[in-house]
Design a protein around this motif. Sequence first.
Motif, PDB file in Angstrom:
ATOM      1  N   ARG A   2       0.856  -1.182   0.000  1.00 16.06           N
ATOM      2  CA  ARG A   2       0.000   0.000   0.000  1.00 16.06           C
ATOM      3  C   ARG A   2       0.896   1.238   0.000  1.00 16.06           C
ATOM      4  NH1 ARG A   2      -5.185   0.136   0.941  1.00 16.06           N
ATOM      5  NH2 ARG A   2      -5.134  -1.868   2.007  1.00 16.06           N
ATOM      6  N   TYR A   3       0.568   2.184  -0.859  1.00 11.45           N
ATOM      7  CA  TYR A   3       1.327   3.424  -0.949  1.00 11.45           C
ATOM      8  C   TYR A   3       0.527   4.584  -0.370  1.00 11.45           C
ATOM      9  CZ  TYR A   3       4.603   1.059  -4.031  1.00 11.45           C
ATOM     10  OH  TYR A   3       5.536   0.192  -4.540  1.00 11.45           O
ATOM     11  N   PHE A   4       1.241   5.518   0.230  1.00  8.92           N
ATOM     12  CA  PHE A   4       0.624   6.723   0.779  1.00  8.92           C
ATOM     13  C   PHE A   4      -0.189   7.440  -0.296  1.00  8.92           C
ATOM     14  CE2 PHE A   4       0.957  11.349   1.372  1.00  8.92           C
ATOM     15  CZ  PHE A   4       0.235  11.473   2.549  1.00  8.92           C
ATOM     16  N   ASP A   5       0.329   7.464  -1.511  1.00  9.27           N
ATOM     17  CA  ASP A   5      -0.311   8.181  -2.616  1.00  9.27           C
ATOM     18  C   ASP A   5      -1.717   7.643  -2.922  1.00  9.27           C
ATOM     19  OD1 ASP A   5       2.529   9.358  -4.035  1.00  9.27           O
ATOM     20  OD2 ASP A   5       2.645   7.453  -2.946  1.00  9.27           O
ATOM     21  N   ASP A   6      -2.012   6.419  -2.504  1.00  6.63           N
ATOM     22  CA  ASP A   6      -3.292   5.782  -2.826  1.00  6.63           C
ATOM     23  C   ASP A   6      -4.302   5.822  -1.672  1.00  6.63           C
ATOM     24  OD1 ASP A   6      -2.109   5.071  -5.260  1.00  6.63           O
ATOM     25  OD2 ASP A   6      -1.353   3.189  -4.424  1.00  6.63           O
ATOM     26  N   VAL A   7      -3.959   6.497  -0.580  1.00  3.71           N
ATOM     27  CA  VAL A   7      -4.806   6.500   0.615  1.00  3.71           C
ATOM     28  C   VAL A   7      -5.543   7.834   0.732  1.00  3.71           C
ATOM     29  CG1 VAL A   7      -4.801   6.360   3.148  1.00  3.71           C
ATOM     30  CG2 VAL A   7      -3.288   4.889   1.806  1.00  3.71           C
ATOM     31  N   ALA A   8      -6.816   7.774   1.152  1.00  4.57           N
ATOM     32  CA  ALA A   8      -7.613   8.983   1.328  1.00  4.57           C
ATOM     33  C   ALA A   8      -8.392   8.910   2.638  1.00  4.57           C
ATOM     34  CB  ALA A   8      -8.584   9.143   0.163  1.00  4.57           C
ATOM     35  N   VAL A   9      -8.691  10.072   3.193  1.00  3.83           N
ATOM     36  CA  VAL A   9      -9.545  10.132   4.382  1.00  3.83           C
ATOM     37  C   VAL A   9     -10.863   9.439   4.046  1.00  3.83           C
ATOM     38  CG1 VAL A   9     -10.849  11.691   5.886  1.00  3.83           C
ATOM     39  CG2 VAL A   9      -8.477  12.220   5.290  1.00  3.83           C
ATOM     40  N   GLY A  10     -11.322   8.599   4.963  1.00 10.22           N
ATOM     41  CA  GLY A  10     -12.561   7.855   4.771  1.00 10.22           C
ATOM     42  C   GLY A  10     -12.339   6.414   4.332  1.00 10.22           C
ATOM     43  N   ASP A  11     -11.115   6.073   3.896  1.00  6.24           N
ATOM     44  CA  ASP A  11     -10.828   4.681   3.533  1.00  6.24           C
ATOM     45  C   ASP A  11     -11.070   3.780   4.735  1.00  6.24           C
ATOM     46  OD1 ASP A  11     -10.075   5.535   1.029  1.00  6.24           O
ATOM     47  OD2 ASP A  11      -7.937   5.096   1.276  1.00  6.24           O
ATOM     48  N   GLN A  12     -11.645   2.609   4.485  1.00 10.87           N
ATOM     49  CA  GLN A  12     -11.997   1.673   5.551  1.00 10.87           C
ATOM     50  C   GLN A  12     -10.909   0.616   5.743  1.00 10.87           C
ATOM     51  OE1 GLN A  12     -15.063   1.931   7.385  1.00 10.87           O
ATOM     52  NE2 GLN A  12     -15.002   3.912   6.339  1.00 10.87           N
ATOM     53  N   LEU A  13     -10.708   0.208   7.001  1.00 13.21           N
ATOM     54  CA  LEU A  13      -9.817  -0.896   7.352  1.00 13.21           C
ATOM     55  C   LEU A  13     -10.677  -2.017   7.920  1.00 13.21           C
ATOM     56  CD1 LEU A  13      -8.152   1.852   7.783  1.00 13.21           C
ATOM     57  CD2 LEU A  13      -6.632   0.427   9.121  1.00 13.21           C
ATOM     58  N   GLY A  14     -10.424  -3.233   7.489  1.00 16.83           N
ATOM     59  CA  GLY A  14     -11.165  -4.372   8.007  1.00 16.83           C
ATOM     60  C   GLY A  14     -12.454  -4.579   7.259  1.00 16.83           C
ATOM     61  N   PRO A  15     -13.285  -5.417   7.830  1.00 16.94           N
ATOM     62  CA  PRO A  15     -13.175  -6.001   9.172  1.00 16.94           C
ATOM     63  C   PRO A  15     -12.185  -7.160   9.232  1.00 16.94           C
ATOM     64  CG  PRO A  15     -15.140  -6.818   8.097  1.00 16.94           C
ATOM     65  CD  PRO A  15     -14.517  -5.819   7.150  1.00 16.94           C
ATOM     66  N   ARG A  16     -11.631  -7.346  10.437  1.00 15.57           N
ATOM     67  CA  ARG A  16     -10.726  -8.463  10.729  1.00 15.57           C
ATOM     68  C   ARG A  16     -11.270  -9.151  11.975  1.00 15.57           C
ATOM     69  NH1 ARG A  16      -6.116  -9.532  13.912  1.00 15.57           N
ATOM     70  NH2 ARG A  16      -4.600 -10.846  12.866  1.00 15.57           N
ATOM     71  N   THR A  17     -11.625 -10.430  11.847  1.00 18.57           N
ATOM     72  CA  THR A  17     -12.227 -11.166  12.957  1.00 18.57           C
ATOM     73  C   THR A  17     -11.220 -12.118  13.586  1.00 18.57           C
ATOM     74  OG1 THR A  17     -14.388 -11.002  11.915  1.00 18.57           O
ATOM     75  CG2 THR A  17     -14.134 -12.694  13.588  1.00 18.57           C
ATOM     76  N   THR A  18     -11.222 -12.157  14.917  1.00 19.37           N
ATOM     77  CA  THR A  18     -10.349 -13.040  15.692  1.00 19.37           C
ATOM     78  C   THR A  18     -11.188 -13.743  16.747  1.00 19.37           C
ATOM     79  OG1 THR A  18      -8.500 -11.506  15.436  1.00 19.37           O
ATOM     80  CG2 THR A  18      -8.312 -13.137  17.185  1.00 19.37           C
ATOM     81  N   GLY A  19     -11.009 -15.064  16.845  1.00 17.02           N
ATOM     82  CA  GLY A  19     -11.688 -15.779  17.909  1.00 17.02           C
ATOM     83  C   GLY A  19     -12.401 -17.010  17.417  1.00 17.02           C
ATOM     84  N   PRO A  20     -13.041 -17.695  18.338  1.00 19.56           N
ATOM     85  CA  PRO A  20     -13.144 -17.310  19.748  1.00 19.56           C
ATOM     86  C   PRO A  20     -11.792 -17.402  20.469  1.00 19.56           C
ATOM     87  CG  PRO A  20     -14.203 -19.437  19.385  1.00 19.56           C
ATOM     88  CD  PRO A  20     -13.770 -18.932  18.043  1.00 19.56           C
ATOM     89  N   VAL A  21     -11.547 -16.419  21.330  1.00 15.12           N
ATOM     90  CA  VAL A  21     -10.316 -16.354  22.116  1.00 15.12           C
ATOM     91  C   VAL A  21     -10.430 -17.345  23.270  1.00 15.12           C
ATOM     92  CG1 VAL A  21      -8.846 -14.861  23.518  1.00 15.12           C
ATOM     93  CG2 VAL A  21      -9.957 -13.945  21.465  1.00 15.12           C
ATOM     94  N   THR A  22      -9.439 -18.188  23.418  1.00 19.68           N
ATOM     95  CA  THR A  22      -9.452 -19.212  24.471  1.00 19.68           C
ATOM     96  C   THR A  22      -8.620 -18.769  25.670  1.00 19.68           C
ATOM     97  OG1 THR A  22      -7.496 -20.366  23.668  1.00 19.68           O
ATOM     98  CG2 THR A  22      -9.616 -21.017  22.702  1.00 19.68           C
TER      99      THR A  22
END
Length: 169
Positions: A2-22
């Motif tokens: 990913r390059y800085f030049d391609d990022v804009a305010v409002g871009d979404q990250l995820g979702p990233r799911t983890t679990g179930p946590v033991t």
Amino acid sequence: MRYFDDVAVGDQLGPRTTGPVTTSHIVRFSTSVETFYPLHHDADWVRERGMPGILIAGPFKHALLVSLVTEWSGPEAFVREADCSHRGIDYPGSTFTATGVVTRVWEAEGLGHVECEIDLTNDKGERTCHGRVVTVLPRRGHGHVLKIFEPDPELYEWAFADDTVPAQR
């Protein structure tokens, strides 16, 4: 990548799911970061104090948030700042979803900075951790970000010097 030049305010990250946590996840993580408080590993201790079970340590949840950003940023990026606030208690068996949004982008010192607001929501829909991460992304045609952060070798000269202590007079 990913390059800085391609990022804009409002871009979404995820979702990233983890679990179930033991319980094993919690104990292993707590040990690795030297969080030995009984709250995170001693079920009898926490039950004697009226809680249903051990608690998931705050640093564990912080790590889930930061890992969202590091995966999104890519291998050439550098996390410059990370902080979070814990807003709820979670127990073993929880599943988490990490999400985020780009809230600010700027250039400073010739580097592309990206600020993200990030949240961790448990499987009950409760937001139990909120944070902010600033990551530095490479700019197209400007080389590897981490090379900029290489320390001056003189800073660590003492580590390789003869460590014998002269006799006191």
